[in-house]
Design an enzyme around this catalytic site. Structure first.
Site, PDB file in Angstrom:
ATOM      1  N   LYS A  75      38.234  13.336  13.175  1.00  0.00           N
ATOM      2  CA  LYS A  75      36.960  12.635  13.293  1.00  0.00           C
ATOM      3  C   LYS A  75      36.616  11.893  12.003  1.00  0.00           C
ATOM      4  CE  LYS A  75      32.128  13.563  14.615  1.00  0.00           C
ATOM      5  NZ  LYS A  75      31.168  14.649  14.988  1.00  0.00           N
ATOM      6  N   CYS A 122      32.551  11.981  19.226  1.00  0.00           N
ATOM      7  CA  CYS A 122      31.091  12.033  19.173  1.00  0.00           C
ATOM      8  C   CYS A 122      30.437  10.937  18.315  1.00  0.00           C
ATOM      9  CB  CYS A 122      30.650  13.421  18.711  1.00  0.00           C
ATOM     10  SG  CYS A 122      28.957  13.858  19.188  1.00  0.00           S
ATOM     11  N   GLU A 170      33.966  18.042  22.715  1.00  0.00           N
ATOM     12  CA  GLU A 170      34.113  18.291  21.280  1.00  0.00           C
ATOM     13  C   GLU A 170      33.982  19.786  20.985  1.00  0.00           C
ATOM     14  OE1 GLU A 170      32.113  16.652  17.108  1.00  0.00           O
ATOM     15  OE2 GLU A 170      30.914  16.653  18.942  1.00  0.00           O
TER      16      GLU A 170
END
Length: 266
Positions: free
Chosen positions: A111, A145, A45
Site C-alpha cells: 500500500k 483503500c 483489506e
C-alpha cells in the site's frame, strides 16, 4: 491473441477482530460455496485481522499462515486470490496486497498511501512500486483503500498504439461508513478516467475500535456504470467482465490520446 472474459468473485463480509483463525475459517467456508470457473477471488483489506495498527503482534513473514492458506485455496479452487494482510519483511511492516495464482506463485503490492488519520503512516512502511498483474490476459492494477483518493497513482497510461497499462483496477478496503459516499464516487471516477473496469471490495460490521463499515463493494465498467453492487449486505458478488466490449469502447472513445504526459517519482 484473443483474451477471454474474466469471471470475478467479490466477498463482502464482517470480520472477527484480530482473530486470524476465525477469519480464515470463515472465508474458507464462503470460498467453498463458489461455483466453478471463477478466475479471480477478491477479499477485503486486512481480511485476516481487521484494520489494525497492532502490527507487532499481528504481522507475519511471507510464506507463514496467511500466505500458506492463500496458496492452498488458490491451488484447490484453481483461482487467483487476492486481499491485503499485515506482513513483516526485512524488519519493516507493510499493509501488503497479496496476489496468489492457481499454481501457488505469490506476488504482492505494498500500500502506497497510508491513512494518517488512523496513524497508519506511523505504523507501516509505504510501498514505493506500482504493480500490474495479469490473469488470463487481463492486466490488473492492485490498490489498497486510501490509494483510491489519489488518482495520479492509478492513472492509466497508453503506448502510441493504444495499448493501455491495465484493463481493471482493484481496491481492497476497510472504508468507514461515515465516508462511503466518497467511496462510491471515487470508484466510479477511477473507471471513467482510466477507461477501465474498477472493482472495490469493502467490509461490513463494526471493528474493535468502534469503526462502522457499510460495504458498498461494487463493480463499475469503463463508462462508469455500476454493473453490480453488494450495497450494505453480506454476500458474494460474481460477475463476468467482457474484454471485447472494453476494447471496442476504447477504440470508439480514445480519450487516452489526449491524456497529459507525466512521470511518477518515488
Amino acid at each position: 491473441m484473443a483474451v477471454s472474459n474474466l469471471k470475478v468473485a467479490l466477498i463482502q463480509t464482517d470480520l472477527y477482530w484480530q482473530d486470524k483463525v476465525a477469519n480464515l475459517a470463515m472465508f474458507e467456508e464462503k470460498l467453498w460455496q463458489l461455483p466453478k470457473a471463477i478466475d479471480l477471488v477478491i477479499l477485503p483489506e486486512m481480511f485476516a485481522t481487521g484494520f489494525s495498527m497492532d502490527m507487532e503482534s499481528l504481522s507475519e513473514p511471507m510464506n507463514h499462515t496467511i500466505c500458506k492458506w492463500m496458496i492452498q485455496v488458490a491451488k484447490q479452487l484453481k483461482v487467483t486470490i487476492t486481499g491485503s494482510a499485515i506482513i513483516q519483511d526485512s524488519g519493516k511492516y507493510y499493509n501488503r496486497m497479496l496476489w496468489v495464482s492457481p499454481s501457488g506463485d505469490i506476488d504482492w503490492y505494498d500500500k502506497r498511501h497510508l491513512f494518517r488519520m488512523a496513524q497508519e503512516d506511523e505504523s507501516y512502511d509505504m510501498g514505493k512500486k506500482r504493480r500490474v498483474f495479469e490473469v488470463n490476459g487481463w492486466k490488473i492494477l492492485p490498490q489498497v483503500c486510501y490509494d483510491l483518493r489519489f488518482p495520479v497513482w492509478s492513472r492509466n497510461g497508453a503506448s502510441s498504439d493504444g495499448e493501455m497499462d491495465y484493463d481493471l483496477s482493484i481496491y481492497v478496503a476497510s472504508w468507514p461508513a461515515a465516508r462511503v459516499k466518497a467511496w462510491d464516487i471515487l470508484l466510479q471516477a477511477r473507471a471513467v478516467e482510466n477507461l477501465s473496469y474498477s472493482i472495490g471490495v469493502n467490509r461490513i460490521g463494526v471493528d474493535g475500535n468502534g469503526v462502522e463499515y457499510s460495504g458498498h463493494s461494487a463493480i463499475y465498467d469503463y463508462k462508469g456504470e455500476c454493473v453490480s453492487s453488494a450495497e450494505e449486505n453480506e454476500g458474494i458478488l460474481i460477475l463476468e467482465l467482457n474484454y471485447s466490449d472494453l476494447i471496442a469502447f476504447r477504440e470508439k472513445f480514445p480519450a487516452w490520446k489526449d491524456a497529459d504526459k507525466f512521470e511518477l517519482k518515488n
